[in-house]
Every structure is written in C-alpha cells, then in structure tokens.
Design a protein around this motif. Structure first.
Motif, PDB file in Angstrom:
ATOM      1  N   LEU A 265       0.819  -1.206   0.000  1.00  0.00           N
ATOM      2  CA  LEU A 265       0.000   0.000   0.000  1.00  0.00           C
ATOM      3  C   LEU A 265       0.853   1.256   0.000  1.00  0.00           C
ATOM      4  O   LEU A 265       0.382   2.328  -0.355  1.00  0.00           O
ATOM      5  CB  LEU A 265      -0.919   0.014   1.231  1.00  0.00           C
ATOM      6  N   GLN A 266       2.099   1.136   0.451  1.00  0.00           N
ATOM      7  CA  GLN A 266       2.956   2.306   0.605  1.00  0.00           C
ATOM      8  C   GLN A 266       3.852   2.578  -0.604  1.00  0.00           C
ATOM      9  O   GLN A 266       4.272   3.714  -0.823  1.00  0.00           O
ATOM     10  CB  GLN A 266       3.854   2.142   1.838  1.00  0.00           C
ATOM     11  N   ARG A 267       4.159   1.533  -1.374  1.00  0.00           N
ATOM     12  CA  ARG A 267       5.134   1.684  -2.456  1.00  0.00           C
ATOM     13  C   ARG A 267       4.647   0.999  -3.720  1.00  0.00           C
ATOM     14  O   ARG A 267       3.720   0.185  -3.697  1.00  0.00           O
ATOM     15  CB  ARG A 267       6.487   1.118  -2.014  1.00  0.00           C
ATOM     16  N   THR A 268       5.273   1.306  -4.829  1.00  0.00           N
ATOM     17  CA  THR A 268       4.854   0.782  -6.119  1.00  0.00           C
ATOM     18  C   THR A 268       5.109  -0.717  -6.204  1.00  0.00           C
ATOM     19  O   THR A 268       6.230  -1.183  -5.951  1.00  0.00           O
ATOM     20  CB  THR A 268       5.611   1.495  -7.254  1.00  0.00           C
ATOM     21  N   VAL A 269       4.071  -1.471  -6.548  1.00  0.00           N
ATOM     22  CA  VAL A 269       4.228  -2.906  -6.750  1.00  0.00           C
ATOM     23  C   VAL A 269       5.203  -3.133  -7.903  1.00  0.00           C
ATOM     24  O   VAL A 269       5.150  -2.463  -8.919  1.00  0.00           O
ATOM     25  CB  VAL A 269       2.866  -3.555  -7.047  1.00  0.00           C
TER      26      VAL A 269
ATOM     27  N   ALA B 270      -1.191 -15.985  17.605  1.00  0.00           N
ATOM     28  CA  ALA B 270      -0.669 -15.051  16.608  1.00  0.00           C
ATOM     29  C   ALA B 270       0.091 -13.939  17.315  1.00  0.00           C
ATOM     30  O   ALA B 270      -0.327 -13.461  18.377  1.00  0.00           O
ATOM     31  CB  ALA B 270      -1.798 -14.460  15.764  1.00  0.00           C
ATOM     32  N   ILE B 271       1.213 -13.537  16.705  1.00  0.00           N
ATOM     33  CA  ILE B 271       2.061 -12.499  17.284  1.00  0.00           C
ATOM     34  C   ILE B 271       2.610 -11.633  16.165  1.00  0.00           C
ATOM     35  O   ILE B 271       2.831 -12.123  15.056  1.00  0.00           O
ATOM     36  CB  ILE B 271       3.207 -13.140  18.104  1.00  0.00           C
ATOM     37  N   GLY B 272       2.790 -10.345  16.435  1.00  0.00           N
ATOM     38  CA  GLY B 272       3.336  -9.500  15.393  1.00  0.00           C
ATOM     39  C   GLY B 272       3.254  -8.037  15.731  1.00  0.00           C
ATOM     40  O   GLY B 272       3.326  -7.634  16.899  1.00  0.00           O
ATOM     41  N   VAL B 273       3.091  -7.224  14.696  1.00  0.00           N
ATOM     42  CA  VAL B 273       3.059  -5.772  14.850  1.00  0.00           C
ATOM     43  C   VAL B 273       1.934  -5.221  13.997  1.00  0.00           C
ATOM     44  O   VAL B 273       1.674  -5.709  12.892  1.00  0.00           O
ATOM     45  CB  VAL B 273       4.411  -5.146  14.438  1.00  0.00           C
ATOM     46  N   HIS B 274       1.258  -4.204  14.531  1.00  0.00           N
ATOM     47  CA  HIS B 274       0.234  -3.499  13.765  1.00  0.00           C
ATOM     48  C   HIS B 274       0.561  -2.014  13.795  1.00  0.00           C
ATOM     49  O   HIS B 274       0.763  -1.436  14.869  1.00  0.00           O
ATOM     50  CB  HIS B 274      -1.167  -3.732  14.316  1.00  0.00           C
ATOM     51  N   HIS B 275       0.622  -1.413  12.626  1.00  0.00           N
ATOM     52  CA  HIS B 275       0.912   0.019  12.526  1.00  0.00           C
ATOM     53  C   HIS B 275      -0.398   0.791  12.446  1.00  0.00           C
ATOM     54  O   HIS B 275      -1.202   0.590  11.526  1.00  0.00           O
ATOM     55  CB  HIS B 275       1.774   0.302  11.292  1.00  0.00           C
ATOM     56  N   ASP B 276      -0.609   1.655  13.412  1.00  0.00           N
ATOM     57  CA  ASP B 276      -1.744   2.575  13.436  1.00  0.00           C
ATOM     58  C   ASP B 276      -1.183   3.942  13.079  1.00  0.00           C
ATOM     59  O   ASP B 276      -0.701   4.676  13.945  1.00  0.00           O
ATOM     60  CB  ASP B 276      -2.383   2.570  14.817  1.00  0.00           C
ATOM     61  N   GLY B 277      -1.213   4.255  11.797  1.00  0.00           N
ATOM     62  CA  GLY B 277      -0.539   5.458  11.334  1.00  0.00           C
ATOM     63  C   GLY B 277       0.952   5.301  11.536  1.00  0.00           C
ATOM     64  O   GLY B 277       1.561   4.311  11.117  1.00  0.00           O
ATOM     65  N   ALA B 278       1.574   6.256  12.222  1.00  0.00           N
ATOM     66  CA  ALA B 278       3.019   6.210  12.450  1.00  0.00           C
ATOM     67  C   ALA B 278       3.388   5.430  13.703  1.00  0.00           C
ATOM     68  O   ALA B 278       4.582   5.286  14.016  1.00  0.00           O
ATOM     69  CB  ALA B 278       3.563   7.636  12.554  1.00  0.00           C
ATOM     70  N   THR B 279       2.395   4.911  14.440  1.00  0.00           N
ATOM     71  CA  THR B 279       2.658   4.219  15.696  1.00  0.00           C
ATOM     72  C   THR B 279       2.666   2.705  15.494  1.00  0.00           C
ATOM     73  O   THR B 279       1.704   2.135  14.969  1.00  0.00           O
ATOM     74  CB  THR B 279       1.591   4.579  16.742  1.00  0.00           C
ATOM     75  N   ALA B 280       3.755   2.065  15.909  1.00  0.00           N
ATOM     76  CA  ALA B 280       3.857   0.610  15.838  1.00  0.00           C
ATOM     77  C   ALA B 280       3.369   0.012  17.149  1.00  0.00           C
ATOM     78  O   ALA B 280       3.885   0.344  18.221  1.00  0.00           O
ATOM     79  CB  ALA B 280       5.290   0.191  15.569  1.00  0.00           C
ATOM     80  N   LEU B 281       2.377  -0.859  17.070  1.00  0.00           N
ATOM     81  CA  LEU B 281       1.766  -1.471  18.246  1.00  0.00           C
ATOM     82  C   LEU B 281       1.994  -2.979  18.225  1.00  0.00           C
ATOM     83  O   LEU B 281       1.891  -3.616  17.169  1.00  0.00           O
ATOM     84  CB  LEU B 281       0.263  -1.186  18.275  1.00  0.00           C
ATOM     85  N   SER B 282       2.272  -3.551  19.381  1.00  0.00           N
ATOM     86  CA  SER B 282       2.411  -5.003  19.475  1.00  0.00           C
ATOM     87  C   SER B 282       1.061  -5.674  19.233  1.00  0.00           C
ATOM     88  O   SER B 282       0.016  -5.155  19.622  1.00  0.00           O
ATOM     89  CB  SER B 282       2.927  -5.400  20.860  1.00  0.00           C
ATOM     90  N   TYR B 283       1.097  -6.847  18.587  1.00  0.00           N
ATOM     91  CA  TYR B 283      -0.128  -7.621  18.365  1.00  0.00           C
ATOM     92  C   TYR B 283       0.054  -9.004  18.975  1.00  0.00           C
ATOM     93  O   TYR B 283       1.047  -9.695  18.719  1.00  0.00           O
ATOM     94  CB  TYR B 283      -0.442  -7.769  16.878  1.00  0.00           C
TER      95      TYR B 283
ATOM     96  N   THR C 199      -3.504   2.668   4.178  1.00  0.00           N
ATOM     97  CA  THR C 199      -2.177   3.247   4.365  1.00  0.00           C
ATOM     98  C   THR C 199      -1.932   3.689   5.803  1.00  0.00           C
ATOM     99  O   THR C 199      -0.804   4.029   6.162  1.00  0.00           O
ATOM    100  CB  THR C 199      -1.975   4.448   3.425  1.00  0.00           C
ATOM    101  N   ALA C 200      -2.983   3.658   6.627  1.00  0.00           N
ATOM    102  CA  ALA C 200      -2.843   4.006   8.041  1.00  0.00           C
ATOM    103  C   ALA C 200      -3.054   2.798   8.948  1.00  0.00           C
ATOM    104  O   ALA C 200      -3.059   2.941  10.171  1.00  0.00           O
ATOM    105  CB  ALA C 200      -3.836   5.104   8.417  1.00  0.00           C
ATOM    106  N   SER C 201      -3.210   1.600   8.371  1.00  0.00           N
ATOM    107  CA  SER C 201      -3.485   0.405   9.163  1.00  0.00           C
ATOM    108  C   SER C 201      -2.899  -0.812   8.450  1.00  0.00           C
ATOM    109  O   SER C 201      -3.473  -1.298   7.465  1.00  0.00           O
ATOM    110  CB  SER C 201      -5.001   0.239   9.364  1.00  0.00           C
ATOM    111  N   PHE C 202      -1.761  -1.303   8.964  1.00  0.00           N
ATOM    112  CA  PHE C 202      -1.055  -2.373   8.265  1.00  0.00           C
ATOM    113  C   PHE C 202      -0.107  -3.060   9.226  1.00  0.00           C
ATOM    114  O   PHE C 202       0.197  -2.536  10.313  1.00  0.00           O
ATOM    115  CB  PHE C 202      -0.285  -1.811   7.065  1.00  0.00           C
ATOM    116  N   GLY C 203       0.357  -4.269   8.866  1.00  0.00           N
ATOM    117  CA  GLY C 203       1.270  -4.968   9.757  1.00  0.00           C
ATOM    118  C   GLY C 203       1.494  -6.416   9.371  1.00  0.00           C
ATOM    119  O   GLY C 203       1.226  -6.832   8.237  1.00  0.00           O
ATOM    120  N   LEU C 204       1.970  -7.188  10.327  1.00  0.00           N
ATOM    121  CA  LEU C 204       2.367  -8.584  10.113  1.00  0.00           C
ATOM    122  C   LEU C 204       1.989  -9.402  11.335  1.00  0.00           C
ATOM    123  O   LEU C 204       2.131  -8.935  12.476  1.00  0.00           O
ATOM    124  CB  LEU C 204       3.880  -8.646   9.862  1.00  0.00           C
ATOM    125  N   ARG C 205       1.537 -10.651  11.106  1.00  0.00           N
ATOM    126  CA  ARG C 205       1.206 -11.574  12.188  1.00  0.00           C
ATOM    127  C   ARG C 205       1.738 -12.961  11.852  1.00  0.00           C
ATOM    128  O   ARG C 205       1.470 -13.501  10.777  1.00  0.00           O
ATOM    129  CB  ARG C 205      -0.317 -11.632  12.396  1.00  0.00           C
TER     130      ARG C 205
END
Length: 360
Positions: free
Chosen positions: A86-90, A163-176, A264-270
């Motif tokens: 979502l952030q960069r050109t495929v 499941a474990i990972g990170v979720h980005h809420d805008g510029a803030t990285a949150l643990s998942y 683009t304001a909500s993304f991450g990995l699990r």
C-alpha cells in the motif's frame, strides 16, 4: 486430488508431508508419507542452509508488504521484489550482495539489515524502508502451501493458533498478540482477550474477534485475505480485501504469515504458531533477531532461561494460553515459537513493538 505443496518459485515439492503438522489438529487429510530431506550445501566453508542452486523465497515484512526474495548462491547476489504494497509501487526491486558474517548470517545492502539462512528453507532479513534510513524486518520461505487444484480444501493447514506480530496505526507501531483458527474450508477467525487485548485461549464465541476467508492467487503465489462481518457466520464470499497470507512450509510444517494491508494508516504482520503446549526445551537455542526499531540482536533460550545481550529473564510456558510463553525479569513480554522461528512482543506499550528471530 490433494492440495499441492510448492516451492516459492512454483516448482512442485516432492514428498513433503502434511502429516507432520496434522498431528493433534482437526480435519487433516492424507498427504505424502515423508518430508523431503533437508538440502545441505556440500561446501564445508559455506552455510549448510545456503542453497546450491538459485532459489526464491516468498514472504513479507513488518509493513504487511508481500515480497519475493531471489538469491544466487554462487555470488550471493539477491533481489527483493514487492509483490503487494500500500505504501510503495508494486514491482519495486531492491538488490544487493550478501556479505558473510558468521553462523549463516550475512550483511546486506538493506540499511543495516542482517540476513540469516535457517533450517527448513527459512530466510530472515530486511528490506530498506521508504525513508531509506531504516529497514523493515522480513520473513520468507523457500517452500509454500497452495491449493490451486482444490481451492476449497484447506484441511492440511487447518489448525488453532496463537498469533504475534506488529500493527501500525498510522506512524505508531503497536504489538499484536491473539489467537485464531484456520478452518478446513479456508475461513478464519482471530480472537483477543477483552481486558489485555492480547493472547487468549481460542473460542469461536470470543467477543473481540475478526473473521474472514482465504483464496489462492496464483499470480502472486499467495492467499488473498478477505475480512467479513465479525458478527456474522463463517462465509467464503464477499467481504473486503485486507491483505494476504503466505503459508510457509518449514520441513513440512505449516507456518502462516498474515500480511495486513487494511489501509495506508493500518497495516502490519502476524506470525501464527500452534496453540498447543510446547515440549520441554523445544525452543532452546540461539536466535538471530531483528526488531521493528531496526535493531539486530542475539537471543538465547535454555530451558526457562532467556537472555538478550546482557539482559536476562525467566520463561513461564503456557501463560496466558497454551503455546504462549511469558517472559519476566529484565525483559517482560511474551514469546511464541514454532519450527525454529521466534516472535517476541514486550509488555503493554513497550518498544520495539515486535522482535522476529530464527534459530541460528
């Protein structure tokens, strides 16, 4: 016809077993009898997990970007291609040459990211972030599951998970942290505890939940992930495309990696691991790790002892749910482990939000 198990480069994997990861799970179907032998590089001076022939790894990074890594073992030249973002050109390609360090670890051209080749066809590394000053941790697999021939059959990889990972809420990285289930028909559900908003014993009736389904996309060798009404029943149509899932096969065992791309304001990995009690000392070893703040480290687990650099802690298994390990001491948080892959999130509001590691 059973679903097939493929190389990340779409080649058929001979003889990989689904039985290994069906043990203790519901609804698995029969598969080949034994996994393919682990390839070993015959060069005594090379990492034993360095492929002999050019190879592709399929996976994703902490921004939820889906990617393919290619590696030329004779020159250690690599490319990283963004397959979905979502952030960069495929189609954006990053390239460089790995520089051997030690113990199957390599320096790279990715803003300081250390790459590690691990047993079972696992690659950990990083890709340069959009600011060019930092890297995004990535995990990728030589071998992946697909069901292109039988698109409604997910029995071989259906299981109850943490499941474990990170979720980005805008510029803030949150643990998942949470739990979930992938069902035989490809529907899935995620759950989180109502109080901690983290790990919980899976139950279909959980109050904090997400629901959806998977469908294989042969153009990208990945499963598109659709989310549906969390209050509705399990369905395999409609919904909203919110990312993808790579189902890695590590020595025949399923390791799902969810790549969240809601906006683009909500993304991450699990990272998904079985919600089942770990055998004693199953996670013991040294891990090469990368975190979402751009820091490489070394983690050692030995029984109930945990250390990262000069800091130490104690591990308590099956806390607060089966398969989740609590970390307390100089470091506090939770660890998940499966097939030589490690994930750590700190206690509430801690940073870095997520640390990813592989047995090294």
């Amino acid at each position: 016809m059973t679903p097939i198990l493929t190389r990340a480069s779409h080649r058929l994997l001979p003889g990989l077993a689904v039985a290994a990861f069906c043990l203790g799970l519901h609804g698995c179907i029969d598969g080949p009898e034994s996994p393919a032998p682990e390839p070993v590089n015959p060069d005594p001076d090379a990492c034993p997990f360095l492929p002999v022939d050019p190879v592709s790894f399929k996976g994703g990074n902490s921004w939820g970007e889906e990617l393919t890594v290619t590696l030329q073992p004779d020159t250690l030249a690599y490319t990283i291609t963004l397959d979905a973002s979502l952030q960069r050109t495929v189609g954006t390609v990053f390239s460089g040459t790995l520089d051997p360090l030690d113990d199957c670890t390599y320096d790279s051209n990715e803003a300081g990211a250390i790459f590690t080749l691990a047993s079972g066809g696992v690659l950990q590394g990083g890709v340069t972030a959009a600011d060019s000053a930092n890297f995004l941790p990535l995990l990728a697999f030589r071998d992946t599951f697909n069901n292109a021939d039988t698109p409604t059959v997910f029995n071989p990889i259906a299981f109850i998970a943490n499941a474990i990972g990170v979720h980005h809420d805008g510029a803030t990285a949150l643990s998942y942290g949470g739990s979930g289930r992938i069902r035989n028909a490809g529907t899935f559900q995620l759950c989180r505890d109502e109080v901690s908003n983290r790990f919980v014993t899976y139950a279909a009736s959980c109050a904090v939940t997400e629901k959806g389904y998977l469908t294989y996309n042969s153009d990208r060798n990945a499963f598109d992930l659709f989310t549906t009404d969390p209050g509705g029943s399990a369905v395999t149509s409609g919904g909203e495309l919110t990312g993808s899932m790579i189902i890695g096969l590590v020595s025949g065992n399923a390791v799902p990696l969810q790549l969240v791309r809601e906006s683009t304001a909500s993304f991450g990995l699990r990272l998904f691991t079985p919600q089942a009690t770990l055998e004693a000392n199953a996670a013991d070893g040294n891990y090469s790790t990368l975190d979402t703040a751009g820091g490489p480290s070394r983690v050692t687990i030995a029984g109930t002892d945990f250390s990262r650099g000069e800091t130490t802690a104690t591990l308590t298994v099956d806390t607060p749910a089966s398969g989740v390990t609590a970390v307390s001491g100089d470091i506090t948080g939770n660890v998940l482990y499966s097939n030589g892959i490690y994930g750590f999130i700190p206690a509430a509001s801690g940073q870095p939000a997520f640390e990813l590691g592989v047995l090294n």
